[in-house]
Design a protein around this motif. Structure first.
Motif, PDB file in Angstrom:
ATOM      1  N   VAL A 353       1.117  -0.825  -0.255  1.00  0.00           N
ATOM      2  CA  VAL A 353       0.091  -0.317  -0.162  1.00  0.00           C
ATOM      3  C   VAL A 353       0.980   1.191   0.402  1.00  0.00           C
ATOM      4  CG1 VAL A 353      -2.224   1.529   1.227  1.00  0.00           C
ATOM      5  CG2 VAL A 353      -2.022  -1.343   0.831  1.00  0.00           C
ATOM      6  N   LEU A 354       1.568   1.196   0.435  1.00  0.00           N
ATOM      7  CA  LEU A 354       3.145   2.703   1.389  1.00  0.00           C
ATOM      8  C   LEU A 354       3.251   2.513  -0.418  1.00  0.00           C
ATOM      9  CD1 LEU A 354       5.000   1.695   4.353  1.00  0.00           C
ATOM     10  CD2 LEU A 354       3.229   3.504   3.453  1.00  0.00           C
ATOM     11  N   ALA A 355       3.706   1.755  -1.501  1.00  0.00           N
ATOM     12  CA  ALA A 355       4.425   2.180  -2.581  1.00  0.00           C
ATOM     13  C   ALA A 355       3.541   2.187  -3.184  1.00  0.00           C
ATOM     14  CB  ALA A 355       4.840   0.117  -2.761  1.00  0.00           C
ATOM     15  N   SER A 356       2.119   1.575  -3.265  1.00  0.00           N
ATOM     16  CA  SER A 356       1.272   2.176  -3.960  1.00  0.00           C
ATOM     17  C   SER A 356       0.684   3.942  -4.200  1.00  0.00           C
ATOM     18  CB  SER A 356      -0.679   1.502  -4.102  1.00  0.00           C
ATOM     19  OG  SER A 356      -0.245  -0.115  -4.107  1.00  0.00           O
ATOM     20  N   LEU A 357       0.888   4.353  -2.671  1.00  0.00           N
ATOM     21  CA  LEU A 357       0.712   5.495  -3.095  1.00  0.00           C
ATOM     22  C   LEU A 357       2.066   6.225  -3.523  1.00  0.00           C
ATOM     23  CD1 LEU A 357      -0.831   5.717   0.655  1.00  0.00           C
ATOM     24  CD2 LEU A 357      -2.282   6.516  -1.495  1.00  0.00           C
ATOM     25  N   GLY A 358       3.386   5.744  -3.780  1.00  0.00           N
ATOM     26  CA  GLY A 358       4.700   6.331  -3.621  1.00  0.00           C
ATOM     27  C   GLY A 358       5.728   6.560  -2.827  1.00  0.00           C
ATOM     28  N   MET A 359       5.040   6.494  -1.523  1.00  0.00           N
ATOM     29  CA  MET A 359       5.240   6.983  -0.280  1.00  0.00           C
ATOM     30  C   MET A 359       7.455   6.424   0.020  1.00  0.00           C
ATOM     31  SD  MET A 359       2.695   6.421   2.627  1.00  0.00           S
ATOM     32  CE  MET A 359       3.335   7.818   3.166  1.00  0.00           C
ATOM     33  N   PHE A 360       8.060   7.125   0.261  1.00  0.00           N
ATOM     34  CA  PHE A 360       9.503   6.420   0.391  1.00  0.00           C
ATOM     35  C   PHE A 360      10.157   5.399  -0.342  1.00  0.00           C
ATOM     36  CE2 PHE A 360       6.842   5.876   4.187  1.00  0.00           C
ATOM     37  CZ  PHE A 360       7.042   7.312   5.091  1.00  0.00           C
ATOM     38  N   HIS A 406     -12.918  19.950   1.682  1.00  0.00           N
ATOM     39  CA  HIS A 406     -12.167  18.482   2.364  1.00  0.00           C
ATOM     40  C   HIS A 406     -10.712  18.277   2.046  1.00  0.00           C
ATOM     41  CE1 HIS A 406     -16.784  17.938   2.906  1.00  0.00           C
ATOM     42  NE2 HIS A 406     -16.436  17.478   3.432  1.00  0.00           N
ATOM     43  N   LYS A 407     -10.340  18.331   3.541  1.00  0.00           N
ATOM     44  CA  LYS A 407      -8.406  17.855   3.222  1.00  0.00           C
ATOM     45  C   LYS A 407      -8.245  16.450   3.297  1.00  0.00           C
ATOM     46  CE  LYS A 407      -7.257  22.557   3.017  1.00  0.00           C
ATOM     47  NZ  LYS A 407      -5.944  23.949   3.790  1.00  0.00           N
ATOM     48  N   VAL A 408      -7.288  15.117   3.500  1.00  0.00           N
ATOM     49  CA  VAL A 408      -6.668  14.052   3.754  1.00  0.00           C
ATOM     50  C   VAL A 408      -4.950  14.814   4.086  1.00  0.00           C
ATOM     51  CG1 VAL A 408      -6.377  11.999   3.170  1.00  0.00           C
ATOM     52  CG2 VAL A 408      -8.364  13.504   1.646  1.00  0.00           C
ATOM     53  N   GLY A 409      -5.646  14.299   5.907  1.00  0.00           N
ATOM     54  CA  GLY A 409      -4.027  14.185   5.823  1.00  0.00           C
ATOM     55  C   GLY A 409      -3.473  12.357   6.116  1.00  0.00           C
ATOM     56  N   ILE A 410      -2.595  12.421   6.030  1.00  0.00           N
ATOM     57  CA  ILE A 410      -1.411  11.160   5.763  1.00  0.00           C
ATOM     58  C   ILE A 410      -0.566  11.399   7.132  1.00  0.00           C
ATOM     59  CG2 ILE A 410      -0.032   8.901   4.805  1.00  0.00           C
ATOM     60  CD1 ILE A 410      -2.585  12.125   2.855  1.00  0.00           C
ATOM     61  N   PHE A 411      -0.621  10.424   7.650  1.00  0.00           N
ATOM     62  CA  PHE A 411      -0.202   9.627   9.214  1.00  0.00           C
ATOM     63  C   PHE A 411       0.250   8.452   8.824  1.00  0.00           C
ATOM     64  CE2 PHE A 411      -3.225  12.794   9.697  1.00  0.00           C
ATOM     65  CZ  PHE A 411      -2.798  13.206  11.078  1.00  0.00           C
ATOM     66  N   PHE A 412       1.244   8.522   9.058  1.00  0.00           N
ATOM     67  CA  PHE A 412       3.036   7.602   8.872  1.00  0.00           C
ATOM     68  C   PHE A 412       3.382   7.284  10.552  1.00  0.00           C
ATOM     69  CE2 PHE A 412       6.661   4.775   7.744  1.00  0.00           C
ATOM     70  CZ  PHE A 412       5.766   3.466   8.063  1.00  0.00           C
ATOM     71  N   GLN A 413       3.152   6.347  10.925  1.00  0.00           N
ATOM     72  CA  GLN A 413       3.592   5.882  11.954  1.00  0.00           C
ATOM     73  C   GLN A 413       3.072   6.614  13.845  1.00  0.00           C
ATOM     74  OE1 GLN A 413       4.607   3.060  11.701  1.00  0.00           O
ATOM     75  NE2 GLN A 413       6.228   2.460  11.431  1.00  0.00           N
ATOM     76  N   GLY A 414       1.702   7.266  13.054  1.00  0.00           N
ATOM     77  CA  GLY A 414       1.418   7.780  13.664  1.00  0.00           C
ATOM     78  C   GLY A 414       1.510   9.820  13.237  1.00  0.00           C
ATOM     79  N   HIS A 415       2.737   9.539  12.425  1.00  0.00           N
ATOM     80  CA  HIS A 415       2.392  11.349  12.441  1.00  0.00           C
ATOM     81  C   HIS A 415       1.988  11.818  10.822  1.00  0.00           C
ATOM     82  CE1 HIS A 415       4.346  11.418  16.000  1.00  0.00           C
ATOM     83  NE2 HIS A 415       5.458  10.771  15.832  1.00  0.00           N
ATOM     84  N   PRO A 416       2.290  13.115  10.446  1.00  0.00           N
ATOM     85  CA  PRO A 416       1.733  13.823   9.100  1.00  0.00           C
ATOM     86  C   PRO A 416       3.173  13.530   8.613  1.00  0.00           C
ATOM     87  CG  PRO A 416       1.384  15.510  10.620  1.00  0.00           C
ATOM     88  CD  PRO A 416       1.876  14.393  11.601  1.00  0.00           C
ATOM     89  N   THR A 417       2.918  12.902   7.302  1.00  0.00           N
ATOM     90  CA  THR A 417       3.318  12.476   6.092  1.00  0.00           C
ATOM     91  C   THR A 417       3.129  13.035   5.278  1.00  0.00           C
ATOM     92  OG1 THR A 417       4.024  10.850   7.249  1.00  0.00           O
ATOM     93  CG2 THR A 417       5.143  10.750   5.259  1.00  0.00           C
ATOM     94  N   PRO A 418       3.774  13.589   4.063  1.00  0.00           N
ATOM     95  CA  PRO A 418       3.558  14.347   2.713  1.00  0.00           C
ATOM     96  C   PRO A 418       3.215  13.352   1.828  1.00  0.00           C
ATOM     97  CG  PRO A 418       5.175  15.499   3.694  1.00  0.00           C
ATOM     98  CD  PRO A 418       5.670  14.392   4.163  1.00  0.00           C
TER      99      PRO A 418
END
Length: 456
Positions: A353-360, A406-418
């Motif tokens: 799922v992280l890779a699907s969202l282009g994260m890291f 509406h806005k969406v906050g992405i939280f990774f390990q409980g912290h906001p992540t771009p």
């Protein structure tokens, strides 16, 4: 018999060289508990807190209305395969290590040798794959944490109309769900919560298991998926670790890669379980050794579950559709039902799922020959998938006068992540994300994607 003398001489020269090279690292290096690959405990895992200030500025005037949360299960006991491998190797190896030191070879200290003297695996067949006690604490702490972030959504009473809970057929994910809800709603309330029955196949939480194409082309494809990892074992970086760790344990020959991995795995498990004590199995590794072993693990998961194969990201489309459908419904009706969606799954789910969202996404693929240039990489299993790793998407309702968005906050390990590949800033505008999610939803056909295409 002459060849036997040559072998003995070579071994003695190797041992003398190792001793002359000061293989016994000076002082006591603390175990880098934050760098133990996929066996990193959540409390030790690195968290990125840099974006809180900007995020709070971007959601001024906004109220969270819905939380979608995907969790990896908590710290667990070994899987059946790991347990079988370690119990077959380590009891006998521990006795040999003690004997080596009694004969004047090796670098372990007395307290470490005492641990190994009568060492026996601290687990049995009944423990395999179950949540360990530290896992209980991790999930309970996460439940408390999310309640503290959004007290207006999680007010201490569980209402099945307001909260959706789901987990896979593996016991450890159901146990994780229970302890998360215990932390969020309290000891008294959790006893009254009727958890759902898990089912299989689960196309949201364990989609890869129901994808024959992924199983064949990725998971069981030794020629491509595990090629880089196999080649890394042959590199100087890995071979140096194998030789030096073996010498510190008193062996006059290097351990096999399988035996070395068994030592490393026991070190990782014990470090995740017991934060207040040092495992003797970790003693022969330096910080650099841990870094090499982490990369060895990363080469497996990168190709098996992340950017190393394009099928990994595609198979997660039903999970992305689930996010989209929940948020779309809330945006269109202005009423969040449910307010919280809590899912409990596995590291394979999280990484895909992280890779699907282009994260890291790393700047280049991890390979056997680029360890040195990738030492500062953003993609490492210690960070992206420790025990209890979690990804949360939070839908905010923002109003300024008569203007509503509406806005969406992405939280990774409980912290906001771009999400730099999908939106600008830290809090994404739903209008930015919605077309991307809608396209993923519209084109998601796992039956077609996962069909095997045999040559006729």
């Amino acid at each position: 018999m002459r060849w036997m003398g040559i072998v003995v001489m070579v071994v003695m020269v190797w041992w003398e060289c190792c001793q002359a090279s000061h293989v016994c690292h000076g002082g006591e290096e603390p175990i880098p508990r934050h760098r133990l690959a996929s066996k990193t405990g959540y409390f030790s895992a690195e968290k990125d807190t840099r974006h809180w200030k900007q995020f709070k500025e971007e959601v001024v005037g906004c109220t969270a209305s819905q939380v979608w949360l995907l969790n990896r299960h908590g710290t667990r006991y070994p899987t059946q395969n790991d347990m079988g491998r370690m119990t077959a190797v380590l009891p006998g190896l521990s006795q040999k290590i003690v004997a080596n030191h009694q004969q004047g070879r090796g670098c372990l200290k007395e307290k470490e040798l005492e641990q190994l003297q009568d060492w026996f695996p601290p687990y049995g067949p009944h423990d395999k794959e179950q949540l360990q006690e530290t896992g209980y604490d991790e999930l309970a702490a996460l439940g408390e944490y999310w309640r503290s972030l959004f007290p207006h959504l999680f007010d201490g009473h569980f209402d099945s109309a307001k909260f959706k809970v789901d987990f896979t057929v593996k016991n450890r994910t159901g146990q994780s769900a229970y302890h998360f809800l215990r932390g969020m709603f309290g000891e008294d309330e959790v006893g009254n919560i009727e958890l759902p029955q898990p089912y299989s196949p689960n196309f949201i939480l364990r989609f890869y298991k129901a994808c024959p194409r992924w199983l064949r082309e990725v998971y069981k494809n030794n020629e491509t998926t595990y090629k880089e990892r196999q080649l890394f074992v042959l590199t100087e970086d890995f071979q140096n670790v194998a030789h030096l760790v073996s010498a510190r344990l008193g062996f006059m020959h290097p351990l096999t890669p399988d035996d070395l991995e068994a030592v490393y795995d026991e070190c990782r498990y014990e470090s995740a379980w017991w934060a207040d004590r040092s495992s003797a199995w970790c003693a022969p590794f330096t910080h650099h050794d841990f870094e090499v072993m982490e990369y060895h693990a990363d080469l497996k998961y990168y190709y098996e579950d992340s950017y190393g194969h394009p099928l990994n990201t595609k198979t997660a489309c039903r999970t992305l559709s689930d996010i989209y459908l929940h948020f779309r419904s809330t945006v269109s009706t202005s009423e969040a039902r449910p307010q919280g969606i809590f899912y409990f799954a596995h590291d394979k789910t999280i990484m895909k799922v992280l890779a699907s969202l282009g994260m890291f996404r790393p700047r280049e693929h991890l390979r056997h020959d680029n360890f040195q240039s990738m030492r500062a990489r953003v993609w490492r299993t210690s960070y992206v998938s420790p025990f209890s790793a979690n990804l949360g998407l939070v839908l905010y309702r923002c109003s300024e006068g008569e203007h509503l968005e509406h806005k969406v906050g992405i939280f990774f390990q409980g912290h906001p992540t771009p999400l730099p590949e999908l939106c600008v800033g830290v809090a994404c505008r739903w209008e930015e994300l919605q077309p991307w999610f809608a396209e993923k939803h519209a084109t998601c056909d796992l039956s077609k994607l996962c069909m095997l295409h045999d040559e006729l």
